[in-house]
Each structure stands twice: as C-alpha cells, then as structure tokens.
Scaffold this motif. Sequence first.
Motif, mmCIF file in Angstrom:
data_model
loop_
_atom_site.group_PDB
_atom_site.id
_atom_site.type_symbol
_atom_site.label_atom_id
_atom_site.label_comp_id
_atom_site.label_asym_id
_atom_site.label_seq_id
_atom_site.Cartn_x
_atom_site.Cartn_y
_atom_site.Cartn_z
ATOM 1 N N GLY A 12 0.795 -1.225 0.000
ATOM 2 C CA GLY A 12 0.000 0.000 0.000
ATOM 3 C C GLY A 12 0.824 1.270 0.000
ATOM 4 N N LEU A 13 2.159 1.153 -0.043
ATOM 5 C CA LEU A 13 3.021 2.332 -0.104
ATOM 6 C C LEU A 13 2.665 3.160 -1.334
ATOM 7 C CD1 LEU A 13 5.560 3.842 1.018
ATOM 8 C CD2 LEU A 13 6.917 2.399 -0.520
ATOM 9 N N ASP A 14 2.482 4.463 -1.131
ATOM 10 C CA ASP A 14 2.096 5.320 -2.256
ATOM 11 C C ASP A 14 3.063 6.484 -2.407
ATOM 12 O OD1 ASP A 14 1.477 6.913 -0.120
ATOM 13 O OD2 ASP A 14 -0.691 6.931 -0.449
ATOM 14 N N ILE A 15 2.812 7.311 -3.427
ATOM 15 C CA ILE A 15 3.699 8.426 -3.741
ATOM 16 C C ILE A 15 3.753 9.427 -2.581
ATOM 17 C CG2 ILE A 15 4.000 10.416 -5.273
ATOM 18 C CD1 ILE A 15 2.925 8.694 -7.544
ATOM 19 N N ALA A 16 2.620 9.645 -1.919
ATOM 20 C CA ALA A 16 2.573 10.619 -0.824
ATOM 21 C C ALA A 16 3.506 10.222 0.313
ATOM 22 C CB ALA A 16 1.144 10.759 -0.306
#
Length: 315
Positions: free
Chosen positions: A77-81
């Motif tokens: 679930g790691l995202d750009i934010a």
Amino acid sequence: MAALPGSIPASIDEAQDLLKAGNYVADRSLATAVFLSLKLGRPLFLEGEAGVGKTEIAKVLAETLGRNLVRLQCYEGLDIASAVYEWNYARQMIEIRLAEAAHEGDKQKITEDIFSERFLIKRPLLQALEPDPKGPPVLLIDELDRTDEPFEAFLLELLSDFQVTIPEIGAVKAAAKPIVVITSNRTREIHDALKRRCFYYWVDYPDAERELAILRTKVPGAGLDLSQEVVAFVQKLRKRDLFKLPGVAETIDWTDALVQLDQVALTSPAIDSSLGALLKYQDDIARIRGTEAAAILEQVRADLAAEKAAKLLQH
C-alpha cells in the motif's frame, strides 16, 4: 594503493576493503557487484533470503563513504505521498485565507505560490535527489517486493533518469546521482523493466568459512570453539526442511545470546533454551528441539574433531 576516505573504490579489492572497513565480510563476487554498481553509477539490486545481509550493505556504504543514508522501508500500500512527496495542505489553506483577507485577487499568482517548493513535503525518494555537502546520499529502497506493482512502475523514471516528475512543478532531477541500493526477499517477482535498470546480485547464505569470519567480526566476545560449533550447527540446519531457514542475522543473534548465557561450547540444554534466537517459527523450534538438536550437535562435534585430526596429520 588504498582508496581515499569517502571516494568511490577504483578496484574490486578496494570495494572489498571498503566493506571490510564497515565490518562487512564480503566474498569477491559480492565486492565485484558493489564495485561495478558504484563505478557505473547504476542502482544495485540485491535479492536473497531474509537475514543474509542485504540491507547492511547500504548501511555500510553510507558509513564508509561518509554519506547520508536515506531509507525507504517498503510495505503493502506504499504510495507516492509516503515515498516521494505530498503537498502541505494545511499551510496551503492558511496561505489562501491570508490572501483572501488581504484582498489579493490574482488567482493565478496565488495558485503558483501555493504550489511552490516551500509548500512541498519531501519524502525519502525526493530527499535523495537533493544536493548534499557530504556528497550524493545512499538511497536504500528496502524490501521492494512488499510493495504493489504500480509503485514499482513509478520507480522506473527515478532509476533510469534519477528524477521524479511533480505535475505542478515539473521534473526534479538530481544534481548528482545518489547511490541506490534496492533489496528484495523475493516474496514476489520484480518486473524485468526495473531489474534492467539495475546491477543485479543474488545474496546467498555464506559458506562455513565466511560465516565464521562474519561471526568473529560481529561477536568478538564469543570463543573460537563456540563460534565454530555454532556455524557448523547452523550450516546443518539450513539443509533441513524448515519453514524459515536461519539467516546470518539469526546466527549472530544466537551466538550473542549464548555468550550472554556464559556458554563456551554448545550443549543440548543451551540449544533447547535459546532456539528462539535462531528459529522464528514454533513448528521449526518444536521439530529441532530435543533429540533432533542433540543428534545435530553430536554430528557437529564429530565433524569438527575429524577436521582437527586431519589438520594435525597435515602438520
């Protein structure tokens, strides 16, 4: 001739010495991979089982080269934010309210202002592209296999051009390439497009000789006899059908635990009481503890006695 402190090694031998200076015992093939990655300016992609020392390489490089370590710990679930950047929405809203209170009517100017760098919250990947007085940092992207494939695709621009594109600002490019180390425990396959941008190396379990050297470096308080028995025991365990084979990290932890228990040699009671430092699954512990551990220990002692006898005959 030794490399100057903080300089990129000019040969495989210098790369091996660099790792050794950080108490990392590397064989020549791994030192070659590190040397080529640094020399060619390409990310180093390290794959292998958990606990074999992949993450430690990035830490050692940062320490021995005198660079800052920027670490991105990956997760599902790691995202750009979280990994690259996000806008400071609270500060942006305050700025808009202040502009309205001051009756500033130029909406274009307000928009350009609130989407400027001073409202940008920089996360690890963007931080790694910034100039640093110590030199380009070491960027560790740890356990990439835990992320989702869309995030993996996002990394392609970073790894090929060492830049990230922010829609409101444009491309942010590194003034100097960071040293990138990517690790994977191979819980899933990483796409070929990403691997092509890297220098790939499989970090395997060490042989007995190198594992003993690692142990003597990391746990100097352990006697030679205990260290030899521990290494021989662990090497035999890795040939068993266990749910999770012990890595080098577990070998170090177990030896440290045995030293704290004032053990100068392996004994069946000491093994049974400390297996939780070596094996991390109850089924594995239950399978090895007791008669199985005693049988392995007996075999270890027989093998070590035979080796000593052979050495005496040679002399």
